[in-house]
Scaffold this motif. Structure first.
Motif, PDB file in Angstrom:
ATOM      1  N   ILE A 296       0.862  -1.286  -0.120  1.00 32.99           N
ATOM      2  CA  ILE A 296       0.074   0.099   0.049  1.00 32.99           C
ATOM      3  C   ILE A 296       0.878   1.173   0.058  1.00 32.99           C
ATOM      4  N   ILE A 297       1.656   1.220   0.810  1.00 31.39           N
ATOM      5  CA  ILE A 297       2.924   2.462   0.763  1.00 31.39           C
ATOM      6  C   ILE A 297       3.593   2.626  -0.525  1.00 31.39           C
ATOM      7  N   LEU A 298       4.072   1.538  -1.275  1.00 32.47           N
ATOM      8  CA  LEU A 298       4.692   1.466  -2.492  1.00 32.47           C
ATOM      9  C   LEU A 298       3.713   1.962  -3.403  1.00 32.47           C
ATOM     10  N   ILE A 299       2.669   1.568  -3.512  1.00 29.72           N
ATOM     11  CA  ILE A 299       1.438   2.023  -4.709  1.00 29.72           C
ATOM     12  C   ILE A 299       1.233   3.754  -4.275  1.00 29.72           C
ATOM     13  N   GLY A 300       0.821   3.899  -3.225  1.00 29.93           N
ATOM     14  CA  GLY A 300       0.627   5.540  -2.728  1.00 29.93           C
ATOM     15  C   GLY A 300       1.797   6.219  -3.097  1.00 29.93           C
ATOM     16  N   GLY A 301       3.002   5.833  -2.921  1.00 30.13           N
ATOM     17  CA  GLY A 301       4.289   6.613  -3.370  1.00 30.13           C
ATOM     18  C   GLY A 301       4.272   6.751  -5.018  1.00 30.13           C
ATOM     19  N   ILE A 302       4.085   5.622  -5.636  1.00 27.51           N
ATOM     20  CA  ILE A 302       4.161   5.614  -6.992  1.00 27.51           C
ATOM     21  C   ILE A 302       2.833   6.519  -7.512  1.00 27.51           C
ATOM     22  N   ILE A 303       1.883   6.595  -6.983  1.00 28.58           N
ATOM     23  CA  ILE A 303       0.687   7.400  -7.389  1.00 28.58           C
ATOM     24  C   ILE A 303       1.165   8.937  -7.039  1.00 28.58           C
ATOM     25  N   TYR A 304       1.611   9.258  -5.847  1.00 29.09           N
ATOM     26  CA  TYR A 304       2.018  10.635  -5.554  1.00 29.09           C
ATOM     27  C   TYR A 304       3.109  11.144  -6.578  1.00 29.09           C
ATOM     28  N   LEU A 305       4.071  10.233  -6.878  1.00 30.64           N
ATOM     29  CA  LEU A 305       4.987  10.794  -8.016  1.00 30.64           C
ATOM     30  C   LEU A 305       4.319  11.051  -9.291  1.00 30.64           C
ATOM     31  N   PHE A 306       3.422  10.142  -9.580  1.00 34.19           N
ATOM     32  CA  PHE A 306       2.825  10.094 -10.811  1.00 34.19           C
ATOM     33  C   PHE A 306       1.924  11.800 -11.034  1.00 34.19           C
ATOM     34  N   MET A 307       1.322  11.851 -10.249  1.00 35.19           N
ATOM     35  CA  MET A 307       0.336  13.021 -10.215  1.00 35.19           C
ATOM     36  C   MET A 307       1.263  14.304  -9.635  1.00 35.19           C
ATOM     37  N   SER A 308       2.424  14.263  -9.080  1.00 31.72           N
ATOM     38  CA  SER A 308       2.917  15.486  -8.654  1.00 31.72           C
ATOM     39  C   SER A 308       4.017  15.823  -9.933  1.00 31.72           C
ATOM     40  N   ASN A 309       4.206  15.088 -10.799  1.00 35.33           N
ATOM     41  CA  ASN A 309       5.167  15.007 -11.847  1.00 35.33           C
ATOM     42  C   ASN A 309       4.160  15.362 -13.180  1.00 35.33           C
ATOM     43  N   LYS A 310       3.203  15.889 -13.091  1.00 31.47           N
ATOM     44  CA  LYS A 310       2.312  16.130 -14.350  1.00 31.47           C
ATOM     45  C   LYS A 310       2.834  17.305 -15.276  1.00 31.47           C
ATOM     46  N   SER A 311       3.734  18.038 -15.051  1.00 26.03           N
ATOM     47  CA  SER A 311       4.496  18.852 -15.993  1.00 26.03           C
ATOM     48  C   SER A 311       5.870  18.617 -16.307  1.00 26.03           C
ATOM     49  N   SER A 312       6.186  17.510 -16.574  1.00 30.61           N
ATOM     50  CA  SER A 312       7.606  17.005 -16.821  1.00 30.61           C
ATOM     51  C   SER A 312       8.174  17.573 -17.819  1.00 30.61           C
ATOM     52  N   ASP A 313       7.618  18.374 -18.558  1.00 34.86           N
ATOM     53  CA  ASP A 313       8.251  19.036 -19.722  1.00 34.86           C
ATOM     54  C   ASP A 313       8.831  20.397 -19.412  1.00 34.86           C
ATOM     55  N   ALA A 314       8.473  20.744 -18.085  1.00 36.37           N
ATOM     56  CA  ALA A 314       9.249  21.925 -17.744  1.00 36.37           C
ATOM     57  C   ALA A 314      10.585  21.394 -17.005  1.00 36.37           C
ATOM     58  N   THR A 315      11.364  21.938 -17.833  1.00 40.66           N
ATOM     59  CA  THR A 315      12.815  21.667 -17.546  1.00 40.66           C
ATOM     60  C   THR A 315      13.658  22.734 -16.681  1.00 40.66           C
ATOM     61  N   LYS A 316      13.090  23.897 -16.547  1.00 40.89           N
ATOM     62  CA  LYS A 316      14.106  24.979 -15.909  1.00 40.89           C
ATOM     63  C   LYS A 316      12.963  26.067 -15.258  1.00 40.89           C
ATOM     64  N   GLU A 317      13.690  26.329 -14.029  1.00 38.20           N
ATOM     65  CA  GLU A 317      12.780  27.436 -13.448  1.00 38.20           C
ATOM     66  C   GLU A 317      13.558  28.873 -13.531  1.00 38.20           C
ATOM     67  N   ILE A 318      12.746  29.876 -13.557  1.00 35.42           N
ATOM     68  CA  ILE A 318      13.174  30.978 -13.871  1.00 35.42           C
ATOM     69  C   ILE A 318      12.490  31.980 -12.774  1.00 35.42           C
ATOM     70  N   ASN A 319      13.026  33.206 -12.654  1.00 37.73           N
ATOM     71  CA  ASN A 319      12.375  34.309 -11.967  1.00 37.73           C
ATOM     72  C   ASN A 319      11.396  34.975 -12.787  1.00 37.73           C
ATOM     73  N   TYR A 320      10.630  36.050 -12.092  1.00 39.43           N
ATOM     74  CA  TYR A 320       9.539  36.770 -12.891  1.00 39.43           C
ATOM     75  C   TYR A 320      10.243  37.757 -13.770  1.00 39.43           C
ATOM     76  N   SER A 321      11.432  38.398 -13.630  1.00 36.43           N
ATOM     77  CA  SER A 321      12.208  39.084 -14.568  1.00 36.43           C
ATOM     78  C   SER A 321      12.623  38.782 -15.681  1.00 36.43           C
ATOM     79  N   ALA A 322      13.293  37.283 -15.790  1.00 31.64           N
ATOM     80  CA  ALA A 322      13.482  36.390 -17.138  1.00 31.64           C
ATOM     81  C   ALA A 322      12.133  36.154 -17.745  1.00 31.64           C
ATOM     82  N   PHE A 323      11.086  35.912 -17.123  1.00 33.16           N
ATOM     83  CA  PHE A 323       9.923  35.716 -17.746  1.00 33.16           C
ATOM     84  C   PHE A 323       9.375  36.921 -18.535  1.00 33.16           C
TER      85      PHE A 323
END
Length: 150
Positions: free
Chosen positions: A33-60
């Motif tokens: 149960i813990i293992l499946i819950g962890g996999i579900i969490y990783l799947f749900m939290s990684n929905k924007s996997s194409d975002a590869t870089k974080e920038i600040n507002y001025s760079a935006f």
């Protein structure tokens, strides 16, 4: 008499708990149960996997001003946005060419949604931004919070 001694060794009389049926064993179902819950969490939290870089507002603001973007997705709940980069400007932003074929994005933390919308409206009026703006809410947050509570 020797026969009697051998029988006393085979019967549990003196607190031998090796064969006790009431003894609880560790159940592997909790581990699953813990293992499946962890996999579900990783799947749900990684929905924007194409975002590869974080920038600040001025760079935006700089990327929008230069016309590098064609799509912006704003997450109302997390106060972040994903700025999708045009393929011809991929090298200027990421420093390498895009070999996946998927549009890549940068993630930006924002303060006020109203200020971002005002800025984008001004950039559209000047002709510097001709892309689309989408607003999304994180509906997966409830499921993740529920899993954490369990």
């Amino acid at each position: 008499m020797s026969n009697n001694n051998s029988n006393s060794n085979n019967t549990p009389q003196g607190g031998n708990k090796q064969d006790d049926p009431k003894k609880s064993r560790f159940s592997l179902s909790w581990l699953y149960i813990i293992l499946i819950g962890g996999i579900i969490y990783l799947f749900m939290s990684n929905k924007s996997s194409d975002a590869t870089k974080e920038i600040n507002y001025s760079a935006f603001q700089e990327y929008v001003d230069k016309g590098y973007t064609n799509k912006i997705v704003i997450d109302k709940d997390n106060r972040t946005l994903d700025l999708y980069i045009k393929s011809q400007n991929d090298r200027e932003v990421f420093g390498n060419s895009n070999t996946t074929g998927k549009p890549r994005a940068v993630k930006v933390e924002i303060g006020s949604l109203d200020k971002v919308q005002e800025y984008l409206d001004a950039e559209k009026a000047e002709g510097k931004f001709d892309g689309t703006v989408q607003y999304e809410q994180d509906h997966d947050g409830f499921l993740i919070n529920l899993l954490w509570q369990i």
